[in-house]
Design a protein around this motif. Sequence first.
Motif, short mmCIF file in Angstrom:
data_model
loop_
_atom_site.label_atom_id
_atom_site.label_comp_id
_atom_site.label_asym_id
_atom_site.label_seq_id
_atom_site.Cartn_x
_atom_site.Cartn_y
_atom_site.Cartn_z
N TYR A 217 -3.50 -5.75 7.93
CA TYR A 217 -2.53 -4.89 7.50
C TYR A 217 -2.44 -4.34 6.22
CZ TYR A 217 -0.89 -5.68 12.55
OH TYR A 217 -1.02 -5.96 13.89
N LEU A 218 -2.13 -3.17 5.99
CA LEU A 218 -1.84 -2.90 4.63
C LEU A 218 -0.42 -2.84 4.05
CD1 LEU A 218 -4.04 0.50 4.54
CD2 LEU A 218 -4.99 -1.91 3.88
N LEU B 65 -6.52 3.06 -1.51
CA LEU B 65 -7.55 2.14 -1.03
C LEU B 65 -8.99 2.70 -0.47
CD1 LEU B 65 -7.70 -1.02 -0.10
CD2 LEU B 65 -7.69 -0.45 2.18
N HIS C 95 -0.02 4.63 -2.29
CA HIS C 95 -1.17 3.41 -2.12
C HIS C 95 -2.33 4.07 -2.13
CE1 HIS C 95 2.74 1.02 -2.16
NE2 HIS C 95 3.00 1.82 -0.99
#
Length: 431
Positions: free
Chosen positions: A339-340, A361, A359
């Motif tokens: 999970y993020l 990634l 955020h």
Amino acid sequence: MRLEAELGRIDEQLQALGAARGRIEGLLGAVVAITREVELQAVLNRIVTTAMELVGARFGALGVLDDSGERLAQFIAVGLSEQERAALAGVGFPRGLGVLGYLIRHPEPLRVDDISAHASSVGFPPGHPRMSSLLGVAISVRGETYGDLYLSERDDGQAFDVHDENILVALASAAGIAIDNARLLEQVRAASEQVRAASEQFQRLLLPTLPDLGPFAAAAIYRPAAEPNALGGDWYDAIPLPDGSVALVIGDVVGHDLPAAAAMASTRNMLRSLLFELGRPPSAVLTQLDRTLQAITDNPVTTTGLAHIERAGDAWRMIWSTAGHVPPLLITPGGRPYYLFAEPGLPLNVDSEQSRPDHTLPLPPGTTVVLFTDGLVEHPGHPIDESLEALAELAGAHASLPLQEFVRALADGHPSDGHDDMAVLALRIPG
């Protein structure tokens, strides 16, 4: 001697009163048993078996009339042995002739000591067990004859008497009410199913059909809550943007009713407009959405997640922001799902002045991004951490499936209890 005779008469009267009381208590118990049934077929079966128990009869049957009121549409027979049923297998149920037909045409209580001697008797079909006596009463529902209740052959070999008739007449009266209640419940259930089906169809019309998101593969699924209805506030969306990036949206408006579905639709449409107007970053889009909702709507609290999948040189990256929503789930090729977990913003319609973080990634080729609503993991009485872990294991076990089968597997095997509606959106980065 006179005293003994008087005591004998008193004893007989007490025994008669005791028997009458027993019959009344048995009748009341039977009425309660019948009215506890809610399925119509179960009510009909219970009526027959209860009548047999009250009177002490070997055979019992209930004939249900068709719409014309002249013929039998259903015949429930109890007391036949397996051999007797096998012998009558090719005969079919009675057609309402003979003594049975007489009761249909003359719906008054009928007591017959010798069926074969009755003027309307036409005999029995081959293989039919021998029956001499008959006690029959009509069952009425809302003033119309619904069918007839028949008993044959008392266990003690005696003829049916007036007490048996009175008991059966009283039972038939209660049976009519129980049948009416069961039919009404069936109508309510049928109407509820129709409303639920229409609600679910309406809900699905509010949700988008995913466009071609090439070079990505994408799939989504929505499941309504088991109760109370098929309307809810969960939604998903995927929008290809003019710059070649893709916006992924998942959201959940509080509520399980028409207002929640309407609020979901308006929120989704506003968010789509803002995505084309503002583009990025996701936090700015969510902030403006929050301010707009508070300014011009009275929508309830809403959680949502917004992710942009965009080019980063020769690779891809995800920039995301959340408004109180559960975190995205990532599955990298050959890796364990994770999970993020990152700092979330407040849900929409709480405080639009609070800042919202973004955020970022990188996304390796073959990575699957999964956005979902909490209906997939929310299980009262179970820690959310356990449900999230169970969902991650489920996702890992099915990660190799084609994407549409993958999201269906998550919806089918989710760790929640199904009390909430759920939405799942998955996107796979090209390998």
